[in-house]
Design a protein around this motif. Structure first.
Motif: not given
Length: 309
Positions: A96-111, A213-214
């Motif tokens: 089980a897993g999730v595939s979620v993408f976005g720029p790491t420099d904008k990530a929040t704690y929730d991400d 933040g994505f």
């Protein structure tokens, strides 16, 4: 490790995220090998469709258990339920897993908390809950942690996803040596592009991790991204390769042959980065002790801290 522990027929396997995608491919391959199954799921419609696959073939219906892999209390309950239902548990597959993408420099704690909590934390929760049962069981036993080629190949939009898969890789490669003295095999599987609906993960983000933040991605953009998965490997083929790798006691199971150039580049870059200089004998000795401990573990011989100095 020895490969003389008997066939897989009749062995009991628990697979997470097992009613779609790679998890389902693994479940089908295991069923065809004569294994008995407990499968975790989240979606009722997917569960019913999977149950029908077994019914159509006259197979024993798996024990289906609803599970959020981040829920530690529920994980402990599930491990107990599977043990009570089958008597023993021999194989554990963490998929089980999730595939979620976005720029790491904008990530929040929730991400970070969501992606790491599922992809790495879910594996941790499974191991803590199920390993005691595998150690109590007899005969052939095995753990497979399914990561991704992202465990070797980082991407510009996959920083947290990559971190979670690197973490699973490191955990599994170390765990293999801990489980060998118990007669339990352990494999890391790193699939690449596979025909799944993994791209829909972003649409299933829990409300508790809502502060992202994505940049917002539209359903149309996600669907376009999902077209890449259509040319991926059949999940059943991945499942067959995992079963073969387990049978051959491979510590690393790679399913996609197209990444040879990537591994060559990693090897060449790593070797080029090593300093060309003499090494003190004392340091060489410590590293040889580490290598020897790893070889002993592969033979089922336990080691401790005293063996490393």
């Amino acid at each position: 490790m020895s490969n003389e522990n008997g066939p897989w027929e009749g062995r009991v396997a628990f697979v997470t995220g097992a009613v779609t995608g790679i998890g389902l491919g693994v479940a089908q391959a295991f069923s065809d090998a004569g294994m008995r199954l407990a499968l975790s799921y989240r979606n009722e419609k997917d569960k019913l469709k999977t149950a029908q696959w077994f019914t159509d073939r006259g197979r024993e219906e798996p024990l289906f258990v609803k599970l959020d892999v981040t829920d530690r209390a529920r994980f402990a309950e599930v491990a107990s339920e599977v043990s009570e239902h089958f008597g023993e548990i021999h194989v554990l597959v963490n998929n089980a897993g999730v595939s979620v993408f976005g720029p790491t420099d904008k990530a929040t704690y929730d991400d970070y908390d969501w992606i790491m909590g599922v992809n790495f934390g879910g594996v941790v929760n499974s191991l803590v809950s199920f390993l005691p049962y595998l150690k109590e069981a007899t005969g052939r036993r095995h753990v497979v942690n399914i990561a991704s080629m992202a465990a070797f190949l980082p991407g510009p939009q996959a920083g947290i996803y990559t971190a979670s898969k690197f973490a699973v890789r490191g955990l599994t490669e170390s765990l293999r040596y801990n489980l060998a003295p118990h007669g339990i095999g352990c494999s890391l599987c790193c699939p690449a592009l596979t025909r799944t609906n993994a791209w829909t993960s972003a649409m299933k983000r829990p409300a508790g991790f809502g502060e992202s933040g994505f940049p917002e991605t539209s359903a149309e953009q996600l669907a376009e991204f999902g077209t890449a998965f259509e040319v991926g490997m059949n999940p059943r083929e991945v499942g067959d390769k995992i079963l073969k790798g387990m049978t051959q006691q491979h510590g690393l199971i790679l399913t996609h042959p197209e990444h040879g150039p990537d591994f060559k580049e990693i090897y060449e870059a790593s070797m080029a980065a090593l300093p060309d200089e003499a090494v003190p004998e004392a340091r060489l000795r410590i590293e040889e002790l580490r290598r020897d401990a790893m070889r002993k573990a592969e033979q089922g011989i336990g080691t401790d801290l005293a063996d490393l100095t």
